[in-house]
Design an enzyme around this catalytic site. Structure first.
Site, short mmCIF file in Angstrom:
data_model
loop_
_atom_site.label_atom_id
_atom_site.label_comp_id
_atom_site.label_asym_id
_atom_site.label_seq_id
_atom_site.Cartn_x
_atom_site.Cartn_y
_atom_site.Cartn_z
N ARG A 50 53.63 49.80 -28.12
CA ARG A 50 53.12 50.72 -29.26
C ARG A 50 52.74 52.13 -29.08
NH1 ARG A 50 47.92 51.28 -30.22
NH2 ARG A 50 47.27 49.29 -29.22
N TYR A 104 63.03 62.43 -52.33
CA TYR A 104 63.16 60.97 -52.15
C TYR A 104 62.03 60.31 -52.74
CZ TYR A 104 62.60 56.43 -50.01
OH TYR A 104 62.66 55.09 -49.68
N ASP A 176 62.66 66.97 -44.18
CA ASP A 176 63.47 65.78 -44.25
C ASP A 176 64.92 66.30 -44.12
OD1 ASP A 176 64.49 63.49 -44.57
OD2 ASP A 176 63.12 62.76 -45.90
N LYS A 201 69.45 55.91 -41.53
CA LYS A 201 70.75 56.34 -42.33
C LYS A 201 71.85 56.88 -41.24
CE LYS A 201 67.68 55.92 -45.82
NZ LYS A 201 67.33 54.78 -46.33
N1 PLP Z 1 63.96 60.22 -46.44
C1 PLP Z 1 64.94 60.02 -47.15
C2 PLP Z 1 65.91 61.27 -47.57
C3 PLP Z 1 65.26 58.70 -47.33
O1 PLP Z 1 66.61 58.70 -48.28
C4 PLP Z 1 64.87 57.74 -47.08
C5 PLP Z 1 65.07 56.32 -47.40
O2 PLP Z 1 65.94 56.18 -48.48
C6 PLP Z 1 63.54 57.95 -46.34
C7 PLP Z 1 63.01 59.18 -46.07
C8 PLP Z 1 62.75 56.81 -45.93
O3 PLP Z 1 63.34 56.00 -44.70
P1 PLP Z 1 63.24 54.50 -44.38
O4 PLP Z 1 63.75 53.80 -45.48
O5 PLP Z 1 63.78 54.70 -43.08
O6 PLP Z 1 61.67 54.32 -44.31
#
Ligand code: PLP
Length: 391
Positions: A50, A104, A176, A201
């Protein structure tokens, strides 16, 4: 003669891999929750899964920092864990943040519901009015957050202008960069302080784990690590191992996906059954010039609307043979989803439509299949959607 600095492809393979354990070319999984204390003097230096400091974590942190060109990096149990831990480290009740609209869905919800419930306020800035951004800054504003390429409309805001605005106003600029990946865009070189990814991803790239990452200056990343140690969303060592393995092929995967997505976007844009295609690689896209100037590639994500009604969308999805109808993105399999039913289903329909996300908008994560096979399959599914409409 100075040693040349390795290029991205080389860093993907070799960064963070030393020292080898007993000569093993691949770092093994260290499936041990705890480690001998040694001379650790602080809680955060004890070794424990952790506390994010097992050999599998340390190797990944070094590789990710090298890829992003930052001092430090950190992995998390998911992309949302990365985002929420980062924001909760930097913001306190009474603080205010600015964000790009059209983020998102999970990020949007976190900002407008969870952070708001903690007394952290926000405003969305108008991407097309940089001159108006200053008016939104309050004494309590601490941070500005954006996406390199938004989900699902794949918009590209003026990223260097946003980073420069943050610097001028003394705000932390967070981004992001999940859709762009370090292959297409490295935000730290453009003035962003903290770069986060849903490593679920493209970074992992095989649709088999959930993970997140944040990269940036050591002092900020260290503060986020301490928060993560308390909140507890650590990445398991086996998932670390898979992410490290996935990263080694990132450049070849993403370049293939850039190419196939461009071919598919061009094909769909010329198809009579398609009303609208969103892809920054198309010259007709409003963000094309910006994306061209900033990115090495336009990415593997696109979205589009069919010319028919909602029933045509259902027929189209049912007729697809190769793509899998599923949320998420960035893996070898082409995935299609309706954001209104997946990534953005948490938003109320009016908020969704205000963002330009039609109920029938189809989002595509282009995989690693042969582009010709994908184009043929999309063609037959579009024909199936049309035939039934006119029949
Ligand atoms: N940021 C973006 C652009 C995303 O498309 C996603 C998930 O689809 C996330 C963050 C969140 O990621 P996670 O599903 O790994 O928590």
């Amino acid at each position: 003669m100075s040693t040349p600095s390795p290029r991205l492809e080389t860093l993907l393979v070799h960064a963070g891999e030393e020292p080898r354990v007993d000569g093993a070319v691949t770092l093994p999984v260290f499936q041990s929750s705890t480690y001998e204390s040694g001379d650790a003097s602080s809680y955060h230096d004890l070794r424990y899964i952790r506390l994010n400091n097992t050999p599998n974590h340390r190797a990944l942190h070094a590789k990710l920092a090298a890829l992003e060109g930052t001092e430090s990096a950190l992995v998390f149990g998911s992309g949302m864990a990365a985002l929420s831990t980062m924001l909760l480290t930097l913001l306190r009740p009474g603080d205010h943040l600015l964000a790009q609209p059209g983020l998102y869905g999970g990020t949007h919800e976190l900002i407008v519901k969870d952070l708001a419930a903690l007394g952290i306020e926000h405003d969305f800035l108008d991407p097309d009015d940089p001159a108006g951004w200053d008016r939104l800054v309050r004494p309590a504003t601490r941070l500005v957050h954006c996406e390199a390429i938004t989900n699902p409309l794949v918009r590209v805001i003026d990223l260097p202008a946003l980073a420069a605005f943050a610097k001028r106003r003394g705000l932390i600029a967070t981004i992001d960069a999940t859709f762009a990946t370090p292959v297409n865009f490295r935000p730290a070189a453009h003035g962003f302080d903290l770069v986060m990814h849903s490593a679920t991803k493209y970074l992992n790239g095989h649709s088999d784990i959930v993970a997140g990452s944040v990269a940036g200056p050591a002092a900020l990343v260290d503060a986020i690590r301490h928060k993560l140690n308390h909140l507890g969303a650590a990445l398991d060592p086996h998932a670390c191992f898979l992410l490290q393995r996935g990263l080694k092929t990132l450049a070849v995967r993403v370049r293939a996906q850039n190419q196939s997505a461009l071919a598919l976007a061009e094909h769909l844009a010329a198809h009579p059954a398609v009303a609208r295609v969103h892809y920054p690689g198309l010259p007709s896209n409003p963000d094309h010039a910006r994306a061209r100037a900033l990115f090495q590639g336009f990415g593997g994500m696109l979205s589009f609307e069919l010319a028919g009604d909602d029933a045509a969308v259902e027929r189209f999805l049912a007729a697809l043979r190769l793509p899998i109808v599923a949320p998420s993105l960035g893996g070898p399999e082409t995935l299609v989803t309706l954001p209104a039913r997946s990534s953005h289903s948490g938003l109320d329909p009016s908020a969704r439509r205000a963002q330009g996300i039609a109920d029938g908008l189809v989002r595509v994560s282009v995989g690693l299949e042969a582009a010709e096979d994908l184009l043929e399959d999309f063609d037959q599914a579009l024909s199936a959607a049309r035939v039934a409409r006119s029949g």
